[in-house]
Scaffold this active site. Structure first.
Site, PDB file in Angstrom:
ATOM      1  N   CYS A  81      22.223  43.320  36.357  1.00  0.00           N
ATOM      2  CA  CYS A  81      23.445  44.032  36.752  1.00  0.00           C
ATOM      3  C   CYS A  81      23.663  45.321  35.969  1.00  0.00           C
ATOM      4  O   CYS A  81      23.991  46.356  36.546  1.00  0.00           O
ATOM      5  CB  CYS A  81      24.664  43.115  36.666  1.00  0.00           C
ATOM      6  SG  CYS A  81      25.065  42.527  35.004  1.00  0.00           S
ATOM      7  N   HIS A 136      29.053  40.296  33.600  1.00  0.00           N
ATOM      8  CA  HIS A 136      28.554  40.858  34.853  1.00  0.00           C
ATOM      9  C   HIS A 136      29.304  42.143  35.178  1.00  0.00           C
ATOM     10  O   HIS A 136      30.503  42.253  34.942  1.00  0.00           O
ATOM     11  CB  HIS A 136      28.734  39.860  36.008  1.00  0.00           C
ATOM     12  CG  HIS A 136      28.092  40.326  37.277  1.00  0.00           C
ATOM     13  ND1 HIS A 136      26.728  40.357  37.452  1.00  0.00           N
ATOM     14  CD2 HIS A 136      28.634  40.826  38.420  1.00  0.00           C
ATOM     15  CE1 HIS A 136      26.449  40.829  38.654  1.00  0.00           C
ATOM     16  NE2 HIS A 136      27.583  41.133  39.265  1.00  0.00           N
ATOM     17  N   HIS A 148      26.134  45.374  43.735  1.00  0.00           N
ATOM     18  CA  HIS A 148      25.619  44.880  42.462  1.00  0.00           C
ATOM     19  C   HIS A 148      24.348  44.084  42.685  1.00  0.00           C
ATOM     20  O   HIS A 148      23.865  43.983  43.814  1.00  0.00           O
ATOM     21  CB  HIS A 148      26.682  44.025  41.761  1.00  0.00           C
ATOM     22  CG  HIS A 148      27.143  42.839  42.550  1.00  0.00           C
ATOM     23  ND1 HIS A 148      27.521  41.661  41.964  1.00  0.00           N
ATOM     24  CD2 HIS A 148      27.293  42.622  43.883  1.00  0.00           C
ATOM     25  CE1 HIS A 148      27.891  40.793  42.888  1.00  0.00           C
ATOM     26  NE2 HIS A 148      27.764  41.355  44.056  1.00  0.00           N
TER      27      HIS A 148
END
Length: 177
Positions: A81, A136, A148
């Site tokens: 990410c 994240h 993402h």
């Protein structure tokens, strides 16, 4: 005879200049060539809205690209990410730290109700009440969508108003100016 000598000198001078210039040429990576083609090389002159749209468009080119935790930031073969966001934003003049937790500390905090395209959105997927440690990061793409990468789908869109993303939201940051 004078004209021939003059022309020879011009040719020698021209060749010397060409050789001299050739020594200063630089070779572009594929990413630099893409930046030149798309205008990302002059990113500082773009508005935040334009940068956001271009970042999202560039990110879409990697749809389905595999997720790999700890993926190198120098490659686009795989992403995690934060390497994904770091890579995309760097193409538009924004240098982000490597990890999602460190990225969550840069920029201006914005509320969920004031999100704009290009804002970074952070989650705690291990503690689903939004109070855990950030682990994240995603890009807000408008209309409740996140761009993402994670797990099996790799680079993808998700709805931030449902499932894990709704339950684990921690903070959002505006890094584009």
């Amino acid at each position: 005879m004078k004209n021939t000598t003059f022309i020879k000198k011009l040719i020698v001078l021209g060749l010397s200049a060409t050789i001299g210039l050739a020594g200063t040429l630089t070779f572009q990576s594929p990413h630099q060539a893409y930046a030149a083609q798309t205008g990302t090389a002059n990113a500082s002159a773009l508005s935040a809205s334009t940068k956001a749209t271009r970042i999202i468009n560039l990110g879409e080119k990697f749809m389905g690209r595999k997720y790999q935790f700890g993926a190198p930031t120098t490659s686009t073969r795989t992403f995690d990410c934060s390497s994904f966001t770091k890579y995309l934003y760097k193409q538009y003049g924004v240098n982000l730290p490597r990890s999602s937790i460190k990225q969550s500390k840069v920029g201006k905090t914005v509320s969920k109700s004031n999100l704009r395209k290009g804002d970074l959105v952070f989650f705690s997927t291990t503690n689903r009440n939004g109070k855990g440690k950030v682990n994240h990061v995603a890009i807000y793409a408008g209309n409740g969508r996140l761009l993402h990468t994670y797990g099996k789908p790799g680079v993808t869109y998700s709805n931030m108003n449902s499932g894990i993303w709704k339950k684990s939201f921690v903070v959002a940051k505006r890094v584009l100016s």
